[in-house]
Design a protein around this motif. Structure first.
Motif, PDB file in Angstrom:
ATOM      1  N   ALA A   1      40.467  41.674  42.044  1.00 36.23           N
ATOM      2  CA  ALA A   1      39.415  42.046  42.680  1.00 36.23           C
ATOM      3  C   ALA A   1      39.024  43.550  42.332  1.00 36.23           C
ATOM      4  O   ALA A   1      37.699  43.852  41.933  1.00 36.23           O
ATOM      5  CB  ALA A   1      39.071  41.793  43.863  1.00 36.23           C
ATOM      6  N   ILE A   2      40.005  44.406  42.303  1.00 31.19           N
ATOM      7  CA  ILE A   2      39.784  45.801  42.412  1.00 31.19           C
ATOM      8  C   ILE A   2      39.577  45.925  40.734  1.00 31.19           C
ATOM      9  O   ILE A   2      38.715  46.708  40.580  1.00 31.19           O
ATOM     10  CB  ILE A   2      41.143  46.487  42.647  1.00 31.19           C
ATOM     11  CG1 ILE A   2      41.496  46.695  44.410  1.00 31.19           C
ATOM     12  CG2 ILE A   2      40.923  47.978  42.087  1.00 31.19           C
ATOM     13  CD1 ILE A   2      42.741  47.077  44.511  1.00 31.19           C
ATOM     14  N   GLY A   3      40.247  45.319  39.938  1.00 25.67           N
ATOM     15  CA  GLY A   3      39.834  45.601  38.436  1.00 25.67           C
ATOM     16  C   GLY A   3      38.468  45.131  38.086  1.00 25.67           C
ATOM     17  O   GLY A   3      37.714  45.530  37.352  1.00 25.67           O
ATOM     18  N   CYS A   4      38.115  43.940  38.745  1.00 28.07           N
ATOM     19  CA  CYS A   4      36.467  43.503  38.534  1.00 28.07           C
ATOM     20  C   CYS A   4      35.673  44.507  38.948  1.00 28.07           C
ATOM     21  O   CYS A   4      34.750  44.697  38.220  1.00 28.07           O
ATOM     22  CB  CYS A   4      36.478  42.216  39.071  1.00 28.07           C
ATOM     23  SG  CYS A   4      37.161  40.757  38.626  1.00 28.07           S
ATOM     24  N   LEU A   5      35.774  44.968  40.136  1.00 27.60           N
ATOM     25  CA  LEU A   5      34.978  46.072  40.802  1.00 27.60           C
ATOM     26  C   LEU A   5      34.952  47.333  39.838  1.00 27.60           C
ATOM     27  O   LEU A   5      34.046  47.992  39.994  1.00 27.60           O
ATOM     28  CB  LEU A   5      35.250  46.070  42.366  1.00 27.60           C
ATOM     29  CG  LEU A   5      35.151  44.833  43.199  1.00 27.60           C
ATOM     30  CD1 LEU A   5      35.611  45.293  44.737  1.00 27.60           C
ATOM     31  CD2 LEU A   5      33.681  44.334  42.976  1.00 27.60           C
ATOM     32  N   LEU A   6      36.198  47.644  39.380  1.00 29.92           N
ATOM     33  CA  LEU A   6      36.340  48.913  38.678  1.00 29.92           C
ATOM     34  C   LEU A   6      35.548  48.776  37.292  1.00 29.92           C
ATOM     35  O   LEU A   6      35.080  49.800  36.681  1.00 29.92           O
ATOM     36  CB  LEU A   6      37.479  49.314  38.231  1.00 29.92           C
ATOM     37  CG  LEU A   6      38.437  49.715  39.422  1.00 29.92           C
ATOM     38  CD1 LEU A   6      39.985  49.858  38.840  1.00 29.92           C
ATOM     39  CD2 LEU A   6      37.971  51.105  39.814  1.00 29.92           C
ATOM     40  N   PHE A   7      34.914  47.688  36.951  1.00 29.79           N
ATOM     41  CA  PHE A   7      33.995  47.397  35.898  1.00 29.79           C
ATOM     42  C   PHE A   7      32.463  48.309  35.941  1.00 29.79           C
ATOM     43  O   PHE A   7      31.919  48.845  35.288  1.00 29.79           O
ATOM     44  CB  PHE A   7      33.538  46.156  35.530  1.00 29.79           C
ATOM     45  CG  PHE A   7      34.544  45.473  34.272  1.00 29.79           C
ATOM     46  CD1 PHE A   7      34.081  45.394  32.972  1.00 29.79           C
ATOM     47  CD2 PHE A   7      35.720  45.230  34.667  1.00 29.79           C
ATOM     48  CE1 PHE A   7      34.832  44.884  31.966  1.00 29.79           C
ATOM     49  CE2 PHE A   7      36.410  44.748  33.645  1.00 29.79           C
ATOM     50  CZ  PHE A   7      36.104  44.451  32.263  1.00 29.79           C
ATOM     51  N   ILE A   8      32.305  48.471  37.444  1.00 26.48           N
ATOM     52  CA  ILE A   8      30.976  48.972  37.712  1.00 26.48           C
ATOM     53  C   ILE A   8      31.068  50.514  37.619  1.00 26.48           C
ATOM     54  O   ILE A   8      30.334  51.204  36.499  1.00 26.48           O
ATOM     55  CB  ILE A   8      30.456  48.745  39.075  1.00 26.48           C
ATOM     56  CG1 ILE A   8      30.259  47.314  39.425  1.00 26.48           C
ATOM     57  CG2 ILE A   8      29.452  49.855  39.592  1.00 26.48           C
ATOM     58  CD1 ILE A   8      30.145  46.937  40.894  1.00 26.48           C
ATOM     59  N   PRO A   9      32.045  51.468  37.977  1.00 23.74           N
ATOM     60  CA  PRO A   9      32.168  52.615  37.553  1.00 23.74           C
ATOM     61  C   PRO A   9      32.309  52.994  36.042  1.00 23.74           C
ATOM     62  O   PRO A   9      31.892  53.936  35.501  1.00 23.74           O
ATOM     63  CB  PRO A   9      33.255  53.406  38.485  1.00 23.74           C
ATOM     64  CG  PRO A   9      33.963  52.251  38.974  1.00 23.74           C
ATOM     65  CD  PRO A   9      33.059  51.048  39.105  1.00 23.74           C
ATOM     66  N   ALA A  10      33.172  51.892  35.343  1.00 19.51           N
ATOM     67  CA  ALA A  10      33.528  51.968  34.146  1.00 19.51           C
ATOM     68  C   ALA A  10      32.198  52.076  33.250  1.00 19.51           C
ATOM     69  O   ALA A  10      31.817  52.730  32.538  1.00 19.51           O
ATOM     70  CB  ALA A  10      34.292  51.117  33.668  1.00 19.51           C
ATOM     71  N   ALA A  11      31.121  51.382  33.750  1.00 22.56           N
ATOM     72  CA  ALA A  11      30.130  51.013  33.001  1.00 22.56           C
ATOM     73  C   ALA A  11      29.153  52.229  33.250  1.00 22.56           C
ATOM     74  O   ALA A  11      28.244  52.710  32.540  1.00 22.56           O
ATOM     75  CB  ALA A  11      29.059  49.859  33.555  1.00 22.56           C
TER      76      ALA A  11
ATOM     77  N   ILE B   1      30.323  39.694  40.403  1.00 21.93           N
ATOM     78  CA  ILE B   1      30.123  38.487  41.101  1.00 21.93           C
ATOM     79  C   ILE B   1      31.721  38.029  41.190  1.00 21.93           C
ATOM     80  O   ILE B   1      31.943  37.393  42.264  1.00 21.93           O
ATOM     81  CB  ILE B   1      29.426  37.281  40.532  1.00 21.93           C
ATOM     82  CG1 ILE B   1      27.846  37.974  40.534  1.00 21.93           C
ATOM     83  CG2 ILE B   1      29.601  35.980  40.991  1.00 21.93           C
ATOM     84  CD1 ILE B   1      26.987  37.094  39.760  1.00 21.93           C
ATOM     85  N   LEU B   2      32.301  38.091  40.070  1.00 23.02           N
ATOM     86  CA  LEU B   2      33.755  37.578  39.816  1.00 23.02           C
ATOM     87  C   LEU B   2      34.572  38.419  41.007  1.00 23.02           C
ATOM     88  O   LEU B   2      35.421  37.911  42.027  1.00 23.02           O
ATOM     89  CB  LEU B   2      34.314  37.971  38.745  1.00 23.02           C
ATOM     90  CG  LEU B   2      35.432  36.861  38.359  1.00 23.02           C
ATOM     91  CD1 LEU B   2      35.424  35.532  38.406  1.00 23.02           C
ATOM     92  CD2 LEU B   2      35.897  37.526  36.662  1.00 23.02           C
ATOM     93  N   GLY B   3      34.668  39.523  41.261  1.00 25.42           N
ATOM     94  CA  GLY B   3      35.009  40.542  42.288  1.00 25.42           C
ATOM     95  C   GLY B   3      34.975  40.133  43.540  1.00 25.42           C
ATOM     96  O   GLY B   3      35.643  40.024  44.286  1.00 25.42           O
ATOM     97  N   VAL B   4      33.558  39.615  43.972  1.00 23.19           N
ATOM     98  CA  VAL B   4      33.387  39.354  45.237  1.00 23.19           C
ATOM     99  C   VAL B   4      33.926  37.827  45.446  1.00 23.19           C
ATOM    100  O   VAL B   4      34.460  37.648  46.778  1.00 23.19           O
ATOM    101  CB  VAL B   4      31.705  39.407  45.499  1.00 23.19           C
ATOM    102  CG1 VAL B   4      31.474  38.464  46.819  1.00 23.19           C
ATOM    103  CG2 VAL B   4      31.370  40.576  45.419  1.00 23.19           C
ATOM    104  N   LEU B   5      33.758  37.078  44.451  1.00 27.83           N
ATOM    105  CA  LEU B   5      34.542  35.651  44.889  1.00 27.83           C
ATOM    106  C   LEU B   5      35.908  35.780  45.077  1.00 27.83           C
ATOM    107  O   LEU B   5      36.467  34.997  45.808  1.00 27.83           O
ATOM    108  CB  LEU B   5      33.958  34.868  43.523  1.00 27.83           C
ATOM    109  CG  LEU B   5      32.519  34.276  43.382  1.00 27.83           C
ATOM    110  CD1 LEU B   5      32.446  33.492  42.235  1.00 27.83           C
ATOM    111  CD2 LEU B   5      32.430  33.261  44.441  1.00 27.83           C
ATOM    112  N   ILE B   6      36.658  36.545  44.068  1.00 30.07           N
ATOM    113  CA  ILE B   6      38.199  36.785  44.480  1.00 30.07           C
ATOM    114  C   ILE B   6      38.540  37.466  45.770  1.00 30.07           C
ATOM    115  O   ILE B   6      39.240  36.742  46.400  1.00 30.07           O
ATOM    116  CB  ILE B   6      38.684  37.837  43.078  1.00 30.07           C
ATOM    117  CG1 ILE B   6      38.359  37.047  41.932  1.00 30.07           C
ATOM    118  CG2 ILE B   6      40.076  38.141  43.463  1.00 30.07           C
ATOM    119  CD1 ILE B   6      38.883  35.703  41.741  1.00 30.07           C
TER     120      ILE B   6
END
Length: 436
Positions: free
Chosen positions: A99-109, A210-215
């Protein structure tokens, strides 16, 4: 990527009655789907980031390297943590990292830096290592022992379903209509280019959020669900050493074969969209559908292979499939147009049985060395980190991604050799096993 290992498990806190297993089994099966989904977003992510950041093929393959290096580094620590703290703790830790990895896509973007995307993918893959290590043994104990194999096949089929859905859904959400050609991009002013990169990078936010929230939801369900606690039994005489394990020639060949197979799989599936947009001249959005078809072919190939193994010895089927895969790879290298797309979908079908077949042949007859031997084969998937960049270097040097596919061609020849001769245990081992 799933693997089966043979281990003695001690199960406590088991729900009474068959019904008690259903919800835990659904939860664990969902893990197969989620890690299959995030893995199979990579074929969409690679060409998208490549275009946004103006990367060459080699640089774009670092997506795969960051994922498979994590598997290599975490394989043994994940096993150790779960032996010490239990598999449920390992699954929850894996889901948190995922989940952390998925959510880190937001600051990466938001920062529009390629290196941050690679870091986020590395953290996701660290989480997946825990999930993949725990899920197989969990499925086998969540129900009667006599139906364990059917449950495992059922759960793994969701991995295949995700391989079909992820490129299609990811393609819809992530790919944008081409605003600029490469030539036009090169002429943009720095501020215009920065605005373009931010706009392109922002399309990955939604699917990974979406994936991060589901996880996170799945992790919460795991925390509050009563699961049988798996503890591994290990008696003193089952202790093994790397030196002793590597004395088995067929295991050594399995480690080599798996290294090259996983490298080939990643080259074929992860770079599928990049490849067919070049070889067949289709758009990335169209290519995403064909990438989904390759995922479907991979799933169907595994079912077909499992069925055929009732009539054909596994090593012979492996040899045949590796040879067909090598020939189809040659077609994809030297042909042009849609035939290259169909050839690669064919490769996806025929390579599907290779991972589990090499795995099971490699650990056959290892006895007390089975656990350590299977760990070595799992670690050999680091081929997925090292071989795609070689493909990238060849593609960039020749200015033709098709020539880069000589890498999976060579890989399939190595798998062919394993199916032909490498799988055979040597005579010394037979004597050792008799003494033991």
């Amino acid at each position: 990527m799933s693997h089966n290992t043979t281990t003695n498990f001690q199960v406590s806190d088991t729900p009474k009655g068959g019904k008690g297993y259903l919800f835990p089994l659904i939860l664990v099966t969902s893990l197969f789907f989620f890690w299959g989904f995030v893995h199979n977003l990579d074929p969409v992510l690679i060409p998208h980031l490549r275009k946004a950041f103006q990367l060459n093929v080699f640089e774009s393959t670092l997506v795969d390297s960051s994922v498979f290096i994590a598997y290599f580094l975490l394989a043994l620590p994940a096993g150790y943590i779960m032996r010490k703290y239990g598999y449920k703790s390992g699954i929850i830790l894996g889901l948190v990292l995922f989940a952390i990895g998925c959510l880190l896509f937001i600051p990466a973007a938001n920062t529009a830096q390629y290196i941050f995307f690679l870091g986020a993918l590395f953290i996701i893959a660290c989480g997946l290592t825990f999930l993949e290590t725990a899920a197989n043994p969990y499925v086998t104990v969540l129900g009667p022992p006599e139906t364990a194999t059917q449950r495992l096949n059922f759960s793994q089929s969701f991995n295949g379903l995700a391989a079909f859905l992820a490129p299609v859904v990811g393609g819809k959400l992530i790919f944008t209509e081409a605003k600029y050609t490469d030539a036009q991009l090169a002429k943009l002013l720095p501020l215009e280019k920065q605005a373009y990169v931010l706009e392109e990078a922002s399309t990955v936010k939604a699917p990974y959020l979406i994936l991060g929230v589901l996880i996170i939801i799945v992790a919460i369900l795991f925390i509050f669900t009563k699961l049988p606690d798996i503890k591994e039994e290990e008696s003193a005489n089952e202790k093994s050493s790397f030196g002793h394990v590597l004395g088995h020639s067929h295991l050594r060949w399995a480690v080599i074969g798996q290294f090259f197979y996983v490298g080939a799989q990643v080259c074929v599936l992860s770079l599928f969209i990049s490849f067919v947009t070049s070889s067949a001249g289709i758009t990335p959005a169209q290519a995403a559908w064909y990438s989904g078809a390759a995922g479907l072919a991979f799933m169907l190939g595994r079912f077909a292979g499992t069925f055929l193994m009732r009539f054909v010895a596994p090593h012979k089927l492996l040899m045949l499939y590796a040879l067909i895969s090598a020939l189809l790879t040659l077609v994809s290298i030297f042909a042009t147009g849609m035939i290259t797309v169909y050839a690669l979908i064919g490769v996806a079908f025929f390579m599907s049985i290779m991972f589990p077949t090499i795995f099971s042949l490699g650990i056959a007859g290892l006895g007390k060395d089975t656990k350590l031997g299977s760990s070595l084969i799992v670690m050999s998937i680091v081929g997925g980190a090292f071989l795609p960049p070689v493909l990238g270097l060849i593609s960039d040097a020749t200015h033709n991604i098709q020539y880069g596919y000589l890498v999976p061609f060579v890989c399939f020849l190595v798998v062919f050799y394993f199916g032909w001769k490498g799988w055979k245990p040597n005579h010394i081992e037979k004597e050792i096993s008799l003494e033991v």
